[in-house]
Scaffold this active site. Sequence first.
Site, mmCIF file in Angstrom:
data_model
loop_
_atom_site.group_PDB
_atom_site.id
_atom_site.type_symbol
_atom_site.label_atom_id
_atom_site.label_comp_id
_atom_site.label_asym_id
_atom_site.label_seq_id
_atom_site.Cartn_x
_atom_site.Cartn_y
_atom_site.Cartn_z
ATOM 1 N N SER A 142 2.306 -1.721 4.351
ATOM 2 C CA SER A 142 2.359 -0.277 4.140
ATOM 3 C C SER A 142 0.976 0.302 4.417
ATOM 4 C CB SER A 142 2.762 0.016 2.689
ATOM 5 O OG SER A 142 2.560 1.364 2.338
ATOM 6 N N TYR A 155 1.739 -2.077 -6.394
ATOM 7 C CA TYR A 155 2.227 -1.883 -5.021
ATOM 8 C C TYR A 155 1.094 -1.966 -4.010
ATOM 9 C CZ TYR A 155 4.925 0.107 -1.157
ATOM 10 O OH TYR A 155 5.551 0.305 0.054
#
Length: 306
Positions: A142, A155
């Site tokens: 990401s 995350y």
Amino acid sequence: MPKYDLTNRVVAITGSTGGLGSALAAALRAKGARLALFDLDLAQVEAQAKTLGDLSLARGWIANVRSMESLEAAMADAAAHFGHIDVVIANAGIDTMAPMATLNPEAFERVIDINLNGVWRSFRAGLPYVQKRQGYLMGISSMAAFVHSPLQASYTSSKAGVWALCDSVRLELQHLGVGVGSVHPTFFPTPMMDDVVADPAGHALWGGNDKGIWKMVSRESVVRNIVAGIEQRADMVVVPKRNTLIAKAPGLFRRFIERAGFRGKNIQKAIELASSTGWNLPAERQDGPSGNLDASISPATRRSVG
């Protein structure tokens, strides 16, 4: 580099029934790939496979990225069914939205185990098959690997870990003809993003992700760039491309350091000399607090996992 033609390539995808996984599976099938689809719900993944073609083109298996045994069994079955595996896409992932002070520690550990450890397990389970085909491993990371937001420590750290993992494993496998790449999209529509937008904390941070710097890009553009990345056996895929400088800045000198500090023959020699326990240490040095292994793990346990 010639285009890596996906026609009849066997592609294994973890988390295949999720928002990105399902869109990616459809796009790869349209390119002529045959698909080994892995997810937690067998009925759901089998139903997904039926929408993509007969069993010679797509088949689903139950697989849990938190279990090495589960992934090894699924990869072995898929390889036996299709005859080989060319590409593994480690796509399974989850998110949290809470500050460190209040987040349940088990939630943090679950995100790390799925998002980071799960990529490693997927690569490890698929490598014996991919290596035979001089294929390609892809980890879905990401832009959070480079832009570290508050309330998302689990995350962001997991996605930064995926980026680092892919870079390290690429160096290990380059002499075998296996490519490794990481994918770094910004926000795009998925069921997980629906949860982020609906979460009051997420809305406060990102403003609904409908404008400005945090505006979402289309899922179609993310999928299109991922497929192109596989066809190019790319080291890194950034979506949108305008974020490439942001993504590459942390590793600006990485290529120089890799070439100057990690000679190919030295890497191969190190691989040959490495112990499966992770450390080539005498037993007496593995037991005390000064050793490199966790002193809380008993010698018997270390021997059983080695």
